[in-house]
Design a protein around this motif. Sequence first.
Motif, PDB file in Angstrom:
ATOM      1  N   LEU A   1      32.429  29.349  84.383  1.00 41.74           N
ATOM      2  CA  LEU A   1      33.518  28.454  84.042  1.00 41.74           C
ATOM      3  C   LEU A   1      33.158  27.612  82.834  1.00 41.74           C
ATOM      4  O   LEU A   1      31.987  27.288  82.613  1.00 41.74           O
ATOM      5  N   SER A   2      34.169  27.245  82.068  1.00 40.54           N
ATOM      6  CA  SER A   2      33.969  26.431  80.871  1.00 40.54           C
ATOM      7  C   SER A   2      34.961  25.270  80.879  1.00 40.54           C
ATOM      8  O   SER A   2      36.075  25.402  81.385  1.00 40.54           O
ATOM      9  N   CYS A   3      34.550  24.166  80.309  1.00 37.80           N
ATOM     10  CA  CYS A   3      35.397  22.974  80.262  1.00 37.80           C
ATOM     11  C   CYS A   3      35.331  22.357  78.873  1.00 37.80           C
ATOM     12  O   CYS A   3      34.241  22.169  78.320  1.00 37.80           O
ATOM     13  N   VAL A   4      36.488  22.008  78.335  1.00 31.35           N
ATOM     14  CA  VAL A   4      36.563  21.302  77.068  1.00 31.35           C
ATOM     15  C   VAL A   4      37.478  20.094  77.274  1.00 31.35           C
ATOM     16  O   VAL A   4      38.415  20.139  78.077  1.00 31.35           O
TER      17      VAL A   4
ATOM     18  N   PHE B   1      30.762  12.316  74.118  1.00 30.88           N
ATOM     19  CA  PHE B   1      29.491  11.607  74.250  1.00 30.88           C
ATOM     20  C   PHE B   1      29.642  10.250  74.924  1.00 30.88           C
ATOM     21  O   PHE B   1      28.651   9.569  75.181  1.00 30.88           O
ATOM     22  N   ARG B   2      30.888   9.848  75.216  1.00 29.38           N
ATOM     23  CA  ARG B   2      31.097   8.622  76.000  1.00 29.38           C
ATOM     24  C   ARG B   2      30.719   8.828  77.458  1.00 29.38           C
ATOM     25  O   ARG B   2      30.436   7.877  78.167  1.00 29.38           O
ATOM     26  N   ILE B   3      30.722  10.084  77.862  1.00 30.66           N
ATOM     27  CA  ILE B   3      30.525  10.379  79.279  1.00 30.66           C
ATOM     28  C   ILE B   3      29.059  10.599  79.587  1.00 30.66           C
ATOM     29  O   ILE B   3      28.419  11.482  79.026  1.00 30.66           O
TER      30      ILE B   3
ATOM     31  N   ASP C   1      26.693  21.876  76.604  1.00 31.42           N
ATOM     32  CA  ASP C   1      26.371  22.199  75.229  1.00 31.42           C
ATOM     33  C   ASP C   1      26.884  21.044  74.385  1.00 31.42           C
ATOM     34  O   ASP C   1      28.086  20.935  74.136  1.00 31.42           O
ATOM     35  N   ASP C   2      25.985  20.165  73.986  1.00 26.44           N
ATOM     36  CA  ASP C   2      26.390  18.965  73.273  1.00 26.44           C
ATOM     37  C   ASP C   2      26.841  19.256  71.842  1.00 26.44           C
ATOM     38  O   ASP C   2      27.448  18.406  71.201  1.00 26.44           O
ATOM     39  N   ILE C   3      26.537  20.429  71.338  1.00 27.01           N
ATOM     40  CA  ILE C   3      27.014  20.796  70.002  1.00 27.01           C
ATOM     41  C   ILE C   3      28.468  21.271  70.106  1.00 27.01           C
ATOM     42  O   ILE C   3      29.318  20.872  69.303  1.00 27.01           O
ATOM     43  N   LYS C   4      28.724  22.098  71.086  1.00 25.30           N
ATOM     44  CA  LYS C   4      30.086  22.592  71.285  1.00 25.30           C
ATOM     45  C   LYS C   4      30.934  21.632  72.112  1.00 25.30           C
ATOM     46  O   LYS C   4      32.147  21.831  72.229  1.00 25.30           O
ATOM     47  N   LYS C   5      30.292  20.614  72.677  1.00 27.68           N
ATOM     48  CA  LYS C   5      30.992  19.632  73.523  1.00 27.68           C
ATOM     49  C   LYS C   5      31.698  20.312  74.692  1.00 27.68           C
ATOM     50  O   LYS C   5      32.876  20.079  74.948  1.00 27.68           O
TER      51      LYS C   5
END
Length: 114
Positions: free
Chosen positions: A20-23, A29-31, A72-76
Amino acid sequence: QVQLVESGGGLAPAGGSLKLSCVTSINYFRIKTWAWYRQATGKTRELVARIDTSGSTNYAESVQGRFTISRDDIKKRVYLQMDSLKPEDTAVYYCNAQPNFSDWGQGTQVTVSS
């Protein structure tokens, strides 16, 4: 209004896998802690897994050792790798912060056949 979009669900056989993926539209980055939740028909929504900014993870006992949450902090994006699926994993899966926002996405349906 917070927008959360989950994808990657579907039909899988028992023992199979799904990812599963989430956007989200909010400032990722607030979270501090992201989480996956699920809600089976007729049941209350439950926390499945969570991950914080340090990469520390926690899992519900029912999925421990089978599911893996990652970010994935690059892809958020936030992911949930689900392996060794069981019919009791059948539910709508949602991502959200932990503690959660009041707004929820549509979720993604996961159905595991026996």
